[in-house]
Write a protein that holds these residues in place. Sequence first.
Motif, PDB file in Angstrom:
ATOM      1  N   GLY A 251       0.821  -1.209   0.000  1.00 55.74           N
ATOM      2  CA  GLY A 251       0.000   0.000   0.000  1.00 55.74           C
ATOM      3  C   GLY A 251       0.850   1.252   0.000  1.00 55.74           C
ATOM      4  O   GLY A 251       1.975   1.261   0.491  1.00 55.74           O
ATOM      5  N   GLY A 252       0.298   2.302  -0.574  1.00 57.88           N
ATOM      6  CA  GLY A 252       0.994   3.580  -0.571  1.00 57.88           C
ATOM      7  C   GLY A 252       0.290   4.588  -1.451  1.00 57.88           C
ATOM      8  O   GLY A 252      -0.641   4.259  -2.183  1.00 57.88           O
TER       9      GLY A 252
ATOM     10  N   LEU B 187      -1.496  -1.220  -3.918  1.00 59.66           N
ATOM     11  CA  LEU B 187      -2.788  -0.699  -3.490  1.00 59.66           C
ATOM     12  C   LEU B 187      -2.665   0.813  -3.313  1.00 59.66           C
ATOM     13  O   LEU B 187      -2.091   1.275  -2.330  1.00 59.66           O
ATOM     14  CB  LEU B 187      -3.181  -1.371  -2.180  1.00 59.66           C
ATOM     15  CG  LEU B 187      -4.636  -1.412  -1.831  1.00 59.66           C
ATOM     16  CD1 LEU B 187      -5.397  -2.307  -2.799  1.00 59.66           C
ATOM     17  CD2 LEU B 187      -4.818  -1.932  -0.418  1.00 59.66           C
ATOM     18  N   ILE B 188      -3.178   1.559  -4.277  1.00 57.31           N
ATOM     19  CA  ILE B 188      -3.054   3.008  -4.245  1.00 57.31           C
ATOM     20  C   ILE B 188      -4.028   3.556  -3.215  1.00 57.31           C
ATOM     21  O   ILE B 188      -5.223   3.295  -3.253  1.00 57.31           O
ATOM     22  CB  ILE B 188      -3.300   3.628  -5.643  1.00 57.31           C
ATOM     23  CG1 ILE B 188      -2.226   3.130  -6.617  1.00 57.31           C
ATOM     24  CG2 ILE B 188      -3.257   5.143  -5.575  1.00 57.31           C
ATOM     25  CD1 ILE B 188      -2.753   2.323  -7.717  1.00 57.31           C
TER      26      ILE B 188
ATOM     27  N   ARG C 284      -2.824   8.692 -10.406  1.00 53.09           N
ATOM     28  CA  ARG C 284      -1.837   7.831  -9.726  1.00 53.09           C
ATOM     29  C   ARG C 284      -2.078   6.362 -10.084  1.00 53.09           C
ATOM     30  O   ARG C 284      -1.140   5.599 -10.260  1.00 53.09           O
ATOM     31  CB  ARG C 284      -1.877   8.050  -8.216  1.00 53.09           C
ATOM     32  CG  ARG C 284      -1.338   9.413  -7.816  1.00 53.09           C
ATOM     33  CD  ARG C 284      -1.313   9.650  -6.318  1.00 53.09           C
ATOM     34  NE  ARG C 284      -2.657   9.749  -5.776  1.00 53.09           N
ATOM     35  CZ  ARG C 284      -3.139   8.995  -4.793  1.00 53.09           C
ATOM     36  NH1 ARG C 284      -2.385   8.084  -4.216  1.00 53.09           N
ATOM     37  NH2 ARG C 284      -4.365   9.150  -4.361  1.00 53.09           N
ATOM     38  N   TYR C 285      -3.342   5.988 -10.207  1.00 53.33           N
ATOM     39  CA  TYR C 285      -3.676   4.620 -10.613  1.00 53.33           C
ATOM     40  C   TYR C 285      -3.195   4.352 -12.042  1.00 53.33           C
ATOM     41  O   TYR C 285      -2.579   3.312 -12.316  1.00 53.33           O
ATOM     42  CB  TYR C 285      -5.187   4.407 -10.478  1.00 53.33           C
ATOM     43  CG  TYR C 285      -5.669   3.066 -10.969  1.00 53.33           C
ATOM     44  CD1 TYR C 285      -5.200   1.879 -10.406  1.00 53.33           C
ATOM     45  CD2 TYR C 285      -6.602   2.974 -11.995  1.00 53.33           C
ATOM     46  CE1 TYR C 285      -5.649   0.651 -10.860  1.00 53.33           C
ATOM     47  CE2 TYR C 285      -7.060   1.758 -12.451  1.00 53.33           C
ATOM     48  CZ  TYR C 285      -6.580   0.592 -11.878  1.00 53.33           C
ATOM     49  OH  TYR C 285      -7.020  -0.622 -12.335  1.00 53.33           O
TER      50      TYR C 285
ATOM     51  N   LEU D  72       2.967  -8.230 -10.896  1.00 53.94           N
ATOM     52  CA  LEU D  72       2.784  -6.980 -10.150  1.00 53.94           C
ATOM     53  C   LEU D  72       1.549  -6.283 -10.721  1.00 53.94           C
ATOM     54  O   LEU D  72       1.448  -6.077 -11.921  1.00 53.94           O
ATOM     55  CB  LEU D  72       4.007  -6.063 -10.291  1.00 53.94           C
ATOM     56  CG  LEU D  72       5.369  -6.639  -9.907  1.00 53.94           C
ATOM     57  CD1 LEU D  72       6.452  -5.586 -10.076  1.00 53.94           C
ATOM     58  CD2 LEU D  72       5.367  -7.196  -8.487  1.00 53.94           C
ATOM     59  N   LYS D  73       0.597  -5.946  -9.847  1.00 54.54           N
ATOM     60  CA  LYS D  73      -0.692  -5.404 -10.297  1.00 54.54           C
ATOM     61  C   LYS D  73      -1.003  -4.077  -9.600  1.00 54.54           C
ATOM     62  O   LYS D  73      -0.776  -3.942  -8.397  1.00 54.54           O
ATOM     63  CB  LYS D  73      -1.833  -6.369  -9.961  1.00 54.54           C
ATOM     64  CG  LYS D  73      -1.598  -7.810 -10.341  1.00 54.54           C
ATOM     65  CD  LYS D  73      -1.832  -8.037 -11.798  1.00 54.54           C
ATOM     66  CE  LYS D  73      -1.702  -9.524 -12.125  1.00 54.54           C
ATOM     67  NZ  LYS D  73      -1.581  -9.788 -13.503  1.00 54.54           N
ATOM     68  N   ALA D  74      -1.536  -3.138 -10.362  1.00 56.68           N
ATOM     69  CA  ALA D  74      -2.053  -1.897  -9.784  1.00 56.68           C
ATOM     70  C   ALA D  74      -3.468  -2.167  -9.298  1.00 56.68           C
ATOM     71  O   ALA D  74      -4.239  -2.843  -9.964  1.00 56.68           O
ATOM     72  CB  ALA D  74      -2.047  -0.789 -10.830  1.00 56.68           C
ATOM     73  N   SER D  75      -3.817  -1.635  -8.138  1.00 56.60           N
ATOM     74  CA  SER D  75      -5.154  -1.834  -7.594  1.00 56.60           C
ATOM     75  C   SER D  75      -5.745  -0.511  -7.100  1.00 56.60           C
ATOM     76  O   SER D  75      -5.100   0.215  -6.338  1.00 56.60           O
ATOM     77  CB  SER D  75      -5.120  -2.834  -6.441  1.00 56.60           C
ATOM     78  OG  SER D  75      -6.392  -2.907  -5.820  1.00 56.60           O
ATOM     79  N   ASP D  76      -6.979  -0.254  -7.511  1.00 51.49           N
ATOM     80  CA  ASP D  76      -7.710   0.920  -7.023  1.00 51.49           C
ATOM     81  C   ASP D  76      -8.770   0.495  -5.997  1.00 51.49           C
ATOM     82  O   ASP D  76      -9.721   1.228  -5.744  1.00 51.49           O
ATOM     83  CB  ASP D  76      -8.329   1.696  -8.184  1.00 51.49           C
ATOM     84  CG  ASP D  76      -9.352   0.879  -8.965  1.00 51.49           C
ATOM     85  OD1 ASP D  76      -9.529  -0.328  -8.680  1.00 51.49           O
ATOM     86  OD2 ASP D  76      -9.991   1.450  -9.874  1.00 51.49           O
TER      87      ASP D  76
END
Length: 188
Positions: A9-10, A38-39, A57-58, A71-75
């Motif tokens: 997270g960040g 986890l944005i 940012r996402y 590695l995955k981006a998550s909203d």
Amino acid sequence: MSIRTGIFGGSFNPIHNGHIHLARQLLREAKLDEVWFLITPQNPWKEQANLMPDDFRYQLTKAALRRFKRLKASDFEFKLPKPSYTWNTLQALSDAYPDREFILLIGGDNWVAFDKWYHYEDILAHYSIAVYPRKDAPIDPATLPQGVLLMQAPTVDVSSTDIRQRLAQGLPIDHLVPRAVAKMLLKL
């Protein structure tokens, strides 16, 4: 068999090469199947005045991770009440993805203050935590409770604050962020 998913997270304001390098190291070190970036829309511990818009940012994070399959981006936190408390997020994730085992990935600086986190005892009781080193927060592995592991990961001397300052001063950022991220940031 559950899918071991690291939760990194960040604010990722913006994401940079240090984040990616660290996540790839933790993926191997903690034997994870995936790491989700986890944005966070609103960290209860940080000033929010300098945050780029959530969706931007996402999009930056998605672009940065495009070539890394695990590695995955998550909203996910965008849909939860603010501020974003890790305990609430982990519970919501566990409900939404019962086939996954979530492992919280945090820096040594956060571990030092972990006893001040909302429902920290519940997090410790229900989730594994992988702590990675931070330059100014040494951790003695002998002091860690069960379920908390100290990872061997290099400290990376890159910060999102530095990147934002360099952008404001018109200095190059190409060596600090993935190419796709640099292009998007330079259009701001």
